[in-house]
Structures are given as structure tokens and as C-alpha cells.
Design an enzyme around this catalytic site. Structure first.
Site, PDB file in Angstrom:
ATOM      1  NE  ARG A  28      -3.880  -2.276   2.259  1.00 11.36           N
ATOM      2  CZ  ARG A  28      -3.850  -3.605   2.086  1.00 11.36           C
ATOM      3  NH1 ARG A  28      -2.698  -4.239   1.984  1.00 11.36           N
ATOM      4  NH2 ARG A  28      -4.978  -4.298   2.010  1.00 11.36           N
ATOM      5  NE  ARG A 124      -4.527 -16.452  -4.166  1.00 15.56           N
ATOM      6  CZ  ARG A 124      -3.958 -15.665  -3.269  1.00 15.56           C
ATOM      7  NH1 ARG A 124      -2.694 -15.293  -3.429  1.00 15.56           N
ATOM      8  NH2 ARG A 124      -4.628 -15.256  -2.230  1.00 15.56           N
ATOM      9  CG  ASP A 317      -2.122 -13.998   5.449  1.00 20.39           C
ATOM     10  OD1 ASP A 317      -2.899 -14.620   4.701  1.00 20.39           O
ATOM     11  OD2 ASP A 317      -1.778 -12.822   5.236  1.00 20.39           O
ATOM     12  NE  ARG A 348      -1.205 -20.070   2.635  1.00 21.94           N
ATOM     13  CZ  ARG A 348      -0.973 -18.767   2.713  1.00 21.94           C
ATOM     14  NH1 ARG A 348      -1.771 -17.992   3.433  1.00 21.94           N
ATOM     15  NH2 ARG A 348       0.062 -18.239   2.085  1.00 21.94           N
TER      16      ARG A 348
HETATM   17  C1  S3P Z   1      -4.028  -9.027   2.476  1.00 14.94           C
HETATM   18  C2  S3P Z   1      -5.231  -9.545   2.833  1.00 14.94           C
HETATM   19  C3  S3P Z   1      -5.470 -10.971   3.107  1.00 14.94           C
HETATM   20  C4  S3P Z   1      -4.188 -11.754   3.302  1.00 14.94           C
HETATM   21  C5  S3P Z   1      -3.122 -11.361   2.324  1.00 14.94           C
HETATM   22  C6  S3P Z   1      -2.821  -9.872   2.398  1.00 14.94           C
HETATM   23  C7  S3P Z   1      -3.918  -7.592   2.179  1.00 14.94           C
HETATM   24  O1  S3P Z   1      -6.195 -11.515   2.039  1.00 14.94           O
HETATM   25  O2  S3P Z   1      -4.436 -13.140   3.202  1.00 14.94           O
HETATM   26  O3  S3P Z   1      -1.906 -12.079   2.589  1.00 14.94           O
HETATM   27  O4  S3P Z   1      -2.794  -7.076   2.137  1.00 14.94           O
HETATM   28  O5  S3P Z   1      -4.964  -6.944   1.997  1.00 14.94           O
HETATM   29  P1  S3P Z   1      -7.805 -11.397   2.006  1.00 14.94           P
HETATM   30  O6  S3P Z   1      -8.136 -10.043   2.412  1.00 14.94           O
HETATM   31  O7  S3P Z   1      -8.223 -11.667   0.600  1.00 14.94           O
HETATM   32  O8  S3P Z   1      -8.273 -12.454   2.971  1.00 14.94           O
END
Ligand code: S3P
Length: 436
Positions: A28, A124, A317, A348
């Protein structure tokens, strides 16, 4: 040729450890600094392959980024409408965060882009972002299965929507909010559960007004971002591996420095507490918009738990590592309501189930979860399926196993945790990475 990790039982774990910068926040920081008016310095940036893919993509769209040090960057923002058409498709490697957030951010540009990724990313699900973006007026072509490559058409007029998401996903929420910056009117997102709020916090730090509270957030289109410096905390998801390692290794006592403890993603701390983990959160302070702390962790007698489904998105995660720890806990650990784990960098639930079984653990796999009978972990060979977190989860508990563990297909550890093996060795664990 791919890399494997070989571990030996019986290592130790001590000292102060600094894990790399937060992956979500590093992505971000690049994106928002690129779109801001003015220059932003980023410190603590994660030089992992995922965030470098985001960095390369913005450079390819005309953003100048200076490297000031190992983890320090200066981004020369081009303003909300200042990106240029890239001359080639943008390859986002293994990074779902890059692809989903950029799908939103690029849907409102004046040019077309094509987003591609590796074999895992190309499988995905992307409809979860392309569908709400289409409702906003975006035009995005995907494969028939709703996967990448994504062709994002430019010069579309976007309009704000009220979007009720069916998954608690920060990536989906962020994609819609970022498109909302380019939309006419206000964009609202309501989620079924809490997901990490780094986007909302960092957009506010860049001067954007973000509305809403609880499970609702909103942005009005037409706002500009003003450059600001970003201090990236150490990644709690990466810190989880040495934490789990310390919890299961007799005599261990480590402190992880300056780790992000944002409550919208700190579910792992609650779950470990429920399992009887001994740790303390020390020196709580702020790193810009995010709370951080040092976390001291000692070897603890873990017990199995029933994990409340409400904690699932808050620790999404961390489940591979939690499941590995559960194999060494006393009693049964059960996770349910976690079907999302099947659509991460690997499936996973399946990857942990087959790896743990190979190490002699009794378990039951369900469509949305897994039940693990704790006890002991034998040595053996497990597959990481190219998934960084699967690889590190088995490595984390290896000191407490009864024999050598070989973890195959581990190259992608570098997507989120460059230097994982040297850091764990430096703390006293016995492991090495080798070419298979
Ligand atoms: C993330 C959100 C999560 C996480 C990913 C990073 C992010 O995914 O699993 O490693 O940076 O917004 P989801 O929001 O799709 O669950």
C-alpha cells in the site's frame, strides 16, 4: 531446480529478532505514495518478491522510485491521474494483494493494462473483485474461470456503489475503495466480518477522508492524496514463525522487535493465548498510522483449542503455523469456517493436512477446516506446494520434531520473508536451504 529446506531436531532459540517489513503495508505504501502529490519516504519496506512486483509495476507506469538504503525508498508521486500506460503486461508474480488492489486502482485510469501472474496466482479467484468493479462501470476481461490474466480497459466512467461483500477480505474491500477514488459519488463497502484495515488507515494518512465505522467504510470520489512518510512495521505474519518456533522449543526465549499489532489482523495473538502461550506485548507505540510493540515469547506448554470462526479473518495468514503448533499441543485443535484457506497461495488446508500426515499427525480434513490431534511430530519429507507460509510453518516447529524434516519447493519463502533461514539459524535453530 527448486530449493528445499532441511531441518534438524533439537535446536534452541534466543535473542532479539527483527523480522522484515509488513507485506500488506509495503504494497500500500508504494501504491499510495505513487498516486500522491509530492515525494514520500518509505522506511522498513519489505524487499520480498511480492512487494518488488508492485514496485516494478509502478515503475513501469512512469513512477520514479529512488532506493535510499536496504529498506528505504523515496517515491516521487505522480498524482492521482499521473500514471502512464505500461508498454507491456504487468507481471505480479505470486502476489494476490498486488493483483486485487491494482485491479481496483487501474479500473479508473485513462489507459488499458494487462495483469499477469505465476501459476498459483493465475488460479486464484478474481471475480470477487471484478464483479463489484463491473458494477461500478469497470470493464475487466478475465478467463472463463474468472482468473488472471486480467485485461483492464481504461477510459471508463466509474460510479460509486454500495457493495455488500460476501467475504471478509481486505483485498476485496481495498480494490473497491481504490476504484472509489476514481468514481463519481461515494463508494460504500460493508463486510460480513472484520478484515485488516491498513488501506483505510493509510489513505487517511495520505489525507483522504475515509468514512464509516465497524464493518462499513466509504470514500468519496475525486479526492487527492498528499505525500507523507510511511514507517512500515515488522510483519506480524512473519513474526508468527519465530513466535511459534519459540513456543514449541524447550528453553526458548526471544523478543521480536517493532512488530505491527493492528487488532484487525492480530487474531493469532488471541489464538495463541487461548492455547496457553506465554508471551508479553512490550513497549507499545505507534509507527505512523499503525500500532507496534515488541513481543517477548517463551517456550510454553500448548494445549489444543476450538478456534472461534469469528477469529478466522483476523488470523487468516497464520493458520498454517497455528496448525503446525497444534500438532505439538496437548489435545485437539479444531478450525472451522475457514474455506478461504483453500484459495490462498496454495490450498492451505490440503497442504497442511498432507504435510502433517507425512509427519505422523492424526487429523481430519473438512471442506472448511481441519481437526488436528496434538502429540508428537515425526521427521519426514513434506511439500510446500510453492507456498511461502506452508514452508515456514513446518520449519518453525522443526526443533521439536523427532527427526530431520525436508521441506520441498520452498523458493517462494522470499515472497514475504527474505532471509528466513539465516535469521532462524542465527537465533539457534538447525536448518539449511539447498538446491534440490
Ligand atoms: C491481504 C489480505 C489478506 C491476506 C493477504 C494480504 C492484504 O487476504 O491473506 O496475505 O494485504 O490486503 P484477504 O483479504 O483476501 O483475505
Amino acid at each position: 531446480m527448486s530449493q528445499s529446506i532441511r531441518t534438524q531436531a533439537g535446536g534452541s532459540l534466543s535473542g532479539m529478532l527483527q523480522v522484515p517489513g509488513d507485506k500488506s503495508i509495503s504494497h500500500r505504501a508504494i501504491m499510495f505514495a505513487a498516486l500522491a502529490d509530492g515525494d514520500s519516504n518509505i522506511s522498513g519496506f519489505l524487499n520480498g518478491e511480492d512487494c518488488l512486483a508492485t514496485l516494478r509495476a509502478f515503475r513501469a507506469m512512469g513512477v520514479t522510485v529512488d532506493t535510499l538504503g536496504d529498506t528505504e525508498l523515496r517515491v516521487h508521486g505522480v498524482g492521482i491521474d499521473g500514471l502512464h500506460a505500461p508498454s507491456q503486461p504487468l507481471d505480479l508474480g505470486n502476489s494476490g494483494t498486488s493483483m486485487r488492489l491494482m485491479a481496483g486502482l487501474l479500473a479508473g485510469q485513462g489507459f488499458d493494462t494487462i495483469l499477469t501472474g505465476d501459476t498459483s496466482l493465475s488460479k486464484r479467484p478474481m471475480r470477487r473483485v471484478t464483479e463489484p468493479l463491473a458494477r461500478m462501470g469497470a470493464l475487466i476481461d478475465a478467463t472463463e474461470a474468472g482468473t488472471a490474466p486480467l485485461h483492464i480497459h481504461g477510459k471508463r466512467r466509474l460510479r460509486g456503489i454500495e457493495f455488500e461483500s460476501t467475504v471478509a477480505s481486505a483485498q476485496v474491500k481495498s480494490a473497491v475503495l481504490l476504484a472509489g477514488l476514481y468514481a463519481h459519488g461515494a463508494t460504500h463497502v460493508v463486510e460480513p466480518g472484520v478484515s485488516r484495515d491498513h488501506t483505510e488507515r493509510m489513505l487517511s494518512a495520505f489525507g483522504v477522508t475515509v468514512g464509516g465505522s465497524g464493518l462499513h467504510c466509504s470514500v468519496a470520489g475525486g479526492q487527492r492524496l498528499t505525500a507523507t512518510d510511511v514507517q512500515v512495521p515488522a510483519d506480524l505474519s512473519s513474526a508468527t514463525f519465530p513466535m511459534i518456533a519459540a513456543l514449541v522449543t524447550p528453553g526458548a526465549d526471544i523478543t521480536l522487535e517493532a512488530v505491527g499489532i493492528n487488532s484487525s489482523r492480530a487474531g493469532v495473538l488471541k489464538i495463541l493465548e487461548m492455547m496457553g502461550a506465554e508471551f508479553s506485548i512490550e513497549n507499545q507505540r505507534a509507527a505512523g498510522a499503525e500500532p507496534i510493540a515488541d513481543i517477548r515469547v517463551r517456550h510454553s506448554a500448548l494445549q489444543g483449542v476450538e478456534i472461534p470462526p469469528a477469529l478466522v479473518p483476523l488470523a487468516i495468514d497464520e493458520f498454517p503455523a497455528i496448525l503446525a503448533a497444534a500438532a505439538l499441543a496437548r489435545g485437539t485443535t479444531r478450525i472451522s469456517g475457514a474455506a478461504e484457506l483453500r484459495v490462498k497461495e496454495s490450498d492451505r488446508l490440503a497442504a497442511m493436512a498432507s504435510g502433517l500426515k507425512a509427519l505422523g499427525v492424526e487429523l481430519d480434513e473438512a471442506p472448511d477446516g481441519i481437526t488436528v490431534q496434538g502429540g508428537a511430530l515425526q521427521g519426514g519429507t513434506v511439500e510446500a506446494h510453492g507456498d511461502h507460509r506452508i514452508a515456514m510453518s513446518f520449519a518453525a516447529v522443526s526443533a521439536a520434531a523427532q527427526g530431520e524434516i525436508v521441506i520441498r519447493d520452498t523458493d517462494n519463502v522470499a515472497t514475504s520473508f527474505p532471509g528466513f533461514v539465516p535469521l532462524m539459524r542465527g537465533a539457534g535453530m538447525r536448518m539449511e536451504q539447498f538446491d534440490d
